[in-house]
Design a protein around this motif. Structure first.
Motif, PDB file in Angstrom:
ATOM      1  N   PHE A  25     -20.266  -5.089  11.733  1.00  0.00           N
ATOM      2  CA  PHE A  25     -19.307  -6.060  11.905  1.00  0.00           C
ATOM      3  C   PHE A  25     -18.404  -5.870  12.970  1.00  0.00           C
ATOM      4  CE2 PHE A  25     -20.399  -6.340   7.597  1.00  0.00           C
ATOM      5  CZ  PHE A  25     -20.914  -7.581   7.308  1.00  0.00           C
ATOM      6  N   ARG A  26     -17.829  -6.812  13.637  1.00  0.00           N
ATOM      7  CA  ARG A  26     -16.987  -6.818  14.800  1.00  0.00           C
ATOM      8  C   ARG A  26     -15.511  -6.265  14.176  1.00  0.00           C
ATOM      9  NH1 ARG A  26     -17.166  -8.529  20.056  1.00  0.00           N
ATOM     10  NH2 ARG A  26     -14.674  -8.992  19.702  1.00  0.00           N
ATOM     11  N   ASP A  27     -15.355  -6.847  13.135  1.00  0.00           N
ATOM     12  CA  ASP A  27     -13.943  -6.183  12.344  1.00  0.00           C
ATOM     13  C   ASP A  27     -14.530  -6.162  10.877  1.00  0.00           C
ATOM     14  OD1 ASP A  27     -13.893  -8.652  10.786  1.00  0.00           O
ATOM     15  OD2 ASP A  27     -12.746  -9.333  12.492  1.00  0.00           O
ATOM     16  N   GLN A  28     -13.555  -5.520   9.910  1.00  0.00           N
ATOM     17  CA  GLN A  28     -14.185  -5.108   8.795  1.00  0.00           C
ATOM     18  C   GLN A  28     -13.629  -5.972   7.590  1.00  0.00           C
ATOM     19  OE1 GLN A  28     -12.879  -2.592  11.376  1.00  0.00           O
ATOM     20  NE2 GLN A  28     -15.517  -2.714  11.595  1.00  0.00           N
ATOM     21  N   ARG A  29     -13.288  -7.127   7.917  1.00  0.00           N
ATOM     22  CA  ARG A  29     -12.438  -8.063   6.939  1.00  0.00           C
ATOM     23  C   ARG A  29     -13.604  -8.473   6.118  1.00  0.00           C
ATOM     24  NH1 ARG A  29      -9.296 -12.026  10.788  1.00  0.00           N
ATOM     25  NH2 ARG A  29     -11.176 -11.590  12.309  1.00  0.00           N
ATOM     26  N   PRO A  30     -14.812  -8.917   6.326  1.00  0.00           N
ATOM     27  CA  PRO A  30     -15.730  -9.166   5.407  1.00  0.00           C
ATOM     28  C   PRO A  30     -16.116  -8.230   4.462  1.00  0.00           C
ATOM     29  CG  PRO A  30     -16.682  -9.872   7.692  1.00  0.00           C
ATOM     30  CD  PRO A  30     -15.445  -8.901   7.741  1.00  0.00           C
ATOM     31  N   VAL A  31     -16.047  -6.899   4.758  1.00  0.00           N
ATOM     32  CA  VAL A  31     -16.158  -5.826   3.989  1.00  0.00           C
ATOM     33  C   VAL A  31     -15.052  -5.631   3.101  1.00  0.00           C
ATOM     34  CG1 VAL A  31     -16.853  -3.354   3.627  1.00  0.00           C
ATOM     35  CG2 VAL A  31     -17.642  -4.634   5.558  1.00  0.00           C
ATOM     36  N   VAL A  32     -13.825  -5.754   3.477  1.00  0.00           N
ATOM     37  CA  VAL A  32     -12.501  -5.644   2.739  1.00  0.00           C
ATOM     38  C   VAL A  32     -12.591  -6.811   1.540  1.00  0.00           C
ATOM     39  CG1 VAL A  32     -10.123  -6.350   2.534  1.00  0.00           C
ATOM     40  CG2 VAL A  32     -11.103  -5.004   4.552  1.00  0.00           C
ATOM     41  N   VAL A  33     -12.989  -7.962   1.934  1.00  0.00           N
ATOM     42  CA  VAL A  33     -13.093  -9.168   0.804  1.00  0.00           C
ATOM     43  C   VAL A  33     -14.133  -8.733  -0.091  1.00  0.00           C
ATOM     44  CG1 VAL A  33     -13.613 -11.639   0.550  1.00  0.00           C
ATOM     45  CG2 VAL A  33     -12.456 -10.965   2.576  1.00  0.00           C
ATOM     46  N   ALA A  34     -15.362  -8.475   0.358  1.00  0.00           N
ATOM     47  CA  ALA A  34     -16.484  -8.110  -0.500  1.00  0.00           C
ATOM     48  C   ALA A  34     -16.160  -6.860  -1.550  1.00  0.00           C
ATOM     49  CB  ALA A  34     -17.715  -7.511   0.233  1.00  0.00           C
ATOM     50  N   LEU A  35     -15.365  -5.877  -1.282  1.00  0.00           N
ATOM     51  CA  LEU A  35     -14.999  -4.805  -1.798  1.00  0.00           C
ATOM     52  C   LEU A  35     -13.878  -5.142  -3.100  1.00  0.00           C
ATOM     53  CD1 LEU A  35     -15.078  -1.768   0.506  1.00  0.00           C
ATOM     54  CD2 LEU A  35     -16.651  -2.257  -1.285  1.00  0.00           C
ATOM     55  N   VAL A  36     -12.959  -6.156  -2.647  1.00  0.00           N
ATOM     56  CA  VAL A  36     -12.019  -6.415  -3.483  1.00  0.00           C
ATOM     57  C   VAL A  36     -12.601  -7.277  -4.421  1.00  0.00           C
ATOM     58  CG1 VAL A  36     -10.044  -7.936  -3.660  1.00  0.00           C
ATOM     59  CG2 VAL A  36     -10.014  -6.382  -1.824  1.00  0.00           C
ATOM     60  N   ALA A  37     -13.646  -8.020  -4.231  1.00  0.00           N
ATOM     61  CA  ALA A  37     -14.336  -9.178  -5.039  1.00  0.00           C
ATOM     62  C   ALA A  37     -14.928  -8.293  -6.339  1.00  0.00           C
ATOM     63  CB  ALA A  37     -15.139  -9.922  -4.474  1.00  0.00           C
ATOM     64  N   PHE A  38     -15.576  -7.260  -5.929  1.00  0.00           N
ATOM     65  CA  PHE A  38     -16.253  -6.325  -6.663  1.00  0.00           C
ATOM     66  C   PHE A  38     -15.026  -5.699  -7.710  1.00  0.00           C
ATOM     67  CE2 PHE A  38     -19.829  -6.353  -4.191  1.00  0.00           C
ATOM     68  CZ  PHE A  38     -21.062  -5.917  -5.302  1.00  0.00           C
ATOM     69  N   TYR A  39     -13.939  -5.546  -7.255  1.00  0.00           N
ATOM     70  CA  TYR A  39     -12.760  -4.872  -8.045  1.00  0.00           C
ATOM     71  C   TYR A  39     -12.556  -5.954  -9.106  1.00  0.00           C
ATOM     72  CZ  TYR A  39     -11.015  -0.506  -5.971  1.00  0.00           C
ATOM     73  OH  TYR A  39     -10.900   0.672  -5.606  1.00  0.00           O
ATOM     74  N   VAL A  40     -12.452  -7.134  -8.581  1.00  0.00           N
ATOM     75  CA  VAL A  40     -11.655  -8.147  -9.435  1.00  0.00           C
ATOM     76  C   VAL A  40     -12.817  -8.399 -10.638  1.00  0.00           C
ATOM     77  CG1 VAL A  40     -11.404 -10.720  -9.538  1.00  0.00           C
ATOM     78  CG2 VAL A  40     -10.303  -9.387  -7.729  1.00  0.00           C
ATOM     79  N   VAL A  41     -14.050  -8.465 -10.208  1.00  0.00           N
ATOM     80  CA  VAL A  41     -15.133  -8.708 -11.394  1.00  0.00           C
ATOM     81  C   VAL A  41     -14.969  -7.502 -12.241  1.00  0.00           C
ATOM     82  CG1 VAL A  41     -17.495  -8.693 -11.779  1.00  0.00           C
ATOM     83  CG2 VAL A  41     -16.631 -10.046  -9.894  1.00  0.00           C
ATOM     84  N   GLY A  42     -14.950  -6.494 -11.717  1.00  0.00           N
ATOM     85  CA  GLY A  42     -14.905  -5.135 -12.751  1.00  0.00           C
ATOM     86  C   GLY A  42     -13.703  -5.232 -13.536  1.00  0.00           C
ATOM     87  N   PHE A  43     -12.537  -5.460 -12.909  1.00  0.00           N
ATOM     88  CA  PHE A  43     -11.366  -5.145 -13.714  1.00  0.00           C
ATOM     89  C   PHE A  43     -11.264  -6.494 -14.752  1.00  0.00           C
ATOM     90  CE2 PHE A  43      -9.776  -2.230 -10.676  1.00  0.00           C
ATOM     91  CZ  PHE A  43      -9.511  -1.227 -11.482  1.00  0.00           C
ATOM     92  N   THR A  44     -11.367  -7.507 -14.458  1.00  0.00           N
ATOM     93  CA  THR A  44     -11.693  -8.595 -15.172  1.00  0.00           C
ATOM     94  C   THR A  44     -12.515  -8.684 -16.588  1.00  0.00           C
ATOM     95  OG1 THR A  44     -11.218 -10.257 -13.296  1.00  0.00           O
ATOM     96  CG2 THR A  44     -12.280 -11.195 -15.606  1.00  0.00           C
ATOM     97  N   ILE A  56     -16.213  -1.537 -10.593  1.00  0.00           N
ATOM     98  CA  ILE A  56     -15.008  -1.012  -9.929  1.00  0.00           C
ATOM     99  C   ILE A  56     -15.359   0.178  -9.174  1.00  0.00           C
ATOM    100  CG2 ILE A  56     -13.040   0.465 -10.815  1.00  0.00           C
ATOM    101  CD1 ILE A  56     -12.934  -1.219 -13.308  1.00  0.00           C
ATOM    102  N   GLY A  57     -16.617   0.797  -9.324  1.00  0.00           N
ATOM    103  CA  GLY A  57     -17.044   2.008  -8.634  1.00  0.00           C
ATOM    104  C   GLY A  57     -17.509   1.583  -6.969  1.00  0.00           C
ATOM    105  N   VAL A  58     -18.056   0.278  -7.058  1.00  0.00           N
ATOM    106  CA  VAL A  58     -18.352  -0.019  -5.877  1.00  0.00           C
ATOM    107  C   VAL A  58     -17.256  -0.519  -5.381  1.00  0.00           C
ATOM    108  CG1 VAL A  58     -19.699  -2.002  -4.711  1.00  0.00           C
ATOM    109  CG2 VAL A  58     -20.807  -0.908  -6.600  1.00  0.00           C
ATOM    110  N   GLY A  59     -16.153  -1.112  -5.958  1.00  0.00           N
ATOM    111  CA  GLY A  59     -15.121  -1.302  -4.901  1.00  0.00           C
ATOM    112  C   GLY A  59     -14.236  -0.317  -4.428  1.00  0.00           C
ATOM    113  N   MET A  60     -14.464   0.940  -5.220  1.00  0.00           N
ATOM    114  CA  MET A  60     -13.875   2.119  -4.620  1.00  0.00           C
ATOM    115  C   MET A  60     -14.370   2.439  -3.224  1.00  0.00           C
ATOM    116  SD  MET A  60     -12.953   4.186  -7.960  1.00  0.00           S
ATOM    117  CE  MET A  60     -12.197   5.386  -6.983  1.00  0.00           C
ATOM    118  N   GLY A  61     -15.515   1.677  -2.711  1.00  0.00           N
ATOM    119  CA  GLY A  61     -15.661   1.971  -1.332  1.00  0.00           C
ATOM    120  C   GLY A  61     -14.501   1.775  -0.345  1.00  0.00           C
ATOM    121  N   SER A  62     -13.428   1.095  -0.946  1.00  0.00           N
ATOM    122  CA  SER A  62     -12.393   1.015  -0.005  1.00  0.00           C
ATOM    123  C   SER A  62     -11.836   2.301   0.436  1.00  0.00           C
ATOM    124  CB  SER A  62     -11.336   0.351  -0.696  1.00  0.00           C
ATOM    125  OG  SER A  62     -11.087   0.745  -1.924  1.00  0.00           O
TER     126      SER A  62
END
Length: 402
Positions: A277-296, A310-316
């Motif tokens: 990606f030209r910038d990393q914002r799409p990856v930031v959003v995707a990883l936070v989404a994995f976190y939200v699903v996991g913690f919910t 949550i483990g996938v989210g920790m790709g942050s």
């Protein structure tokens, strides 16, 4: 001129020596931390360590990473990056060996601090070395670095207890073996001393006093801190969350082991993906989404399934390390941002497990801790969106040069 550029006119051997040196160094950066946790009860009993001493031992990594990491760029300008990394591995080896030989709690704590100081230096230096020697391969080399870091972290956590049992219950041996790994890691850097990059011993353009006025630097630091806080909370409290939900201690330990192991494939995937990606914002959003699903899911119905999300989210974590190099144009600025971002970030992260413990004890449940986690994720998303945008620290001259 970087070693990589020079080596193209000669041979690739120097490049591969650098790759080997980075891999071996990364394997060592967390052994002083993760080898202690599995033997904490034996250490407390064997050393006669009080609860205060035990608390200090578990807090030392954050303190070392924050304080020693902050002064690493200044030391590198005086000593040289290759020499300083060799010194860091020496500190690791000496600290690990010393604490394995003693039966005194104060000496154990002091030698642990020495070893952790070596790890703190390596935390800051390796992203700098990647930027200096592999400026066109930051994604690939960050993948190599973070994967080796994950392997070393899991290896020390998983192998320390079996080594202790094989040694007849002697924790001295179980901790001492990791000093040998530091000695092995030092060998490539001994060979690389002749290839020390030319350094500027003068005034830096991006010291901590100037970075503190940079919105980008603070965004990177807070993003790094929030992802580290989530990781510390999970490593510290996941087993308790699962046992409270009806898992046995052995089942919870197995889930924690699998959760830790997930960091290896994630470290292989995220840096390569982020560089597409030209910038990393799409990856930031995707990883936070994995976190939200996991913690919910964990909040509503705790299960090992949600730990995978949550483990996938920790790709942050590898993403945050990539930002140190991607948000700067030069190795010197990478060093400054690495020191500032990691030092401030680890200070932020260190409070997480303690606050979760206080909230859980005060309420007897997990509602408030999960509320805290979702607040941290909101901060991570906001700072990640700012830090992930395609921009450079050097493009903030008014805020950096003051």
């Amino acid at each position: 001129m970087s070693v990589l550029t020079e080596s193209r006119s000669k041979s690739g051997s120097l490049v591969w020596l650098l790759v080997l040196g980075i891999v071996l160094a990364a394997l060592n950066l967390r052994t002083a931390v993760t080898s202690v946790g599995p033997l904490l009860d034996q250490l407390s009993a064997g050393l006669g360590m009080t609860s205060v001493g035990t608390g200090l031992l578990t807090t030392l990594p954050v303190l070392a990473f924050a304080t020693v990491g902050a002064v690493t760029p200044a030391m590198a300008r005086k000593v040289g990056e290759h020499r300083l990394l060799l010194v860091a591995l020496g500190l690791l080896g000496v600290g690990l060996a010393t604490r394995a030989l003693v039966d005194s709690a104060p000496v154990f704590l002091l030698s642990s601090a020495v070893a952790l100081s070596g790890g703190a230096i390596g935390n800051v230096l390796i992203p700098t070395l990647i930027k200096r020697h592999f400026p066109g391969r930051v994604g690939v080399m960050t993948t190599v670095y973070t994967t080796a870091l994950a392997v070393g972290t899991m290896m020390a956590a998983a192998a320390t207890v079996p080594i202790e049992r094989a040694a007849g219950g002697d924790w001295h041996v179980a901790l001492g073996v990791w000093a040998a790994l530091a000695v092995v890691a030092a060998l490539p850097w001994l060979a690389l001393l002749r290839s020390e990059p030319q350094r500027d011993t003068g005034r830096t353009e991006a010291g901590p006093g100037r970075l503190v006025r940079s919105k980008l630097a603070w965004s990177v630091a807070v993003y790094f801190g929030t992802q580290s806080m989530i990781a510390y909370i999970m490593f510290g409290w996941l087993a308790k969350i699962l046992t409270d939900a009806g898992y046995t201690t052995s089942q919870a330990g197995l889930v924690l082991g699998v959760f830790t192991a997930l960091s290896i494939p994630i470290s292989l995937i995220i840096p390569v993906l982020a560089t597409r990606f030209r910038d990393q914002r799409p990856v930031v959003v995707a990883l936070v989404a994995f976190y939200v699903v996991g913690f919910t899911g964990m909040w509503i119905s705790p299960s090992w399934v949600w730990t995978v999300f949550i483990g996938v989210g920790m790709g942050s974590f590898p993403l945050a390390l990539m930002m140190l190099a991607l948000r700067t144009r030069t190795a010197d600025h990478t060093a400054a941002l690495s020191a500032f971002g990691q030092s401030a970030g680890y200070l932020i992260a260190g409070a997480g497990p303690l606050v979760v413990g206080v909230l859980h004890e005060a309420t007897g449940g997990w509602a408030l801790p999960y509320t805290l986690i979702f607040f941290v994720l909101a901060v991570q998303l906001l700072t990640g969106l700012y830090a992930g945008r395609n921009r450079f620290l050097e493009d903030e001259p008014a805020k950096i040069s003051g």
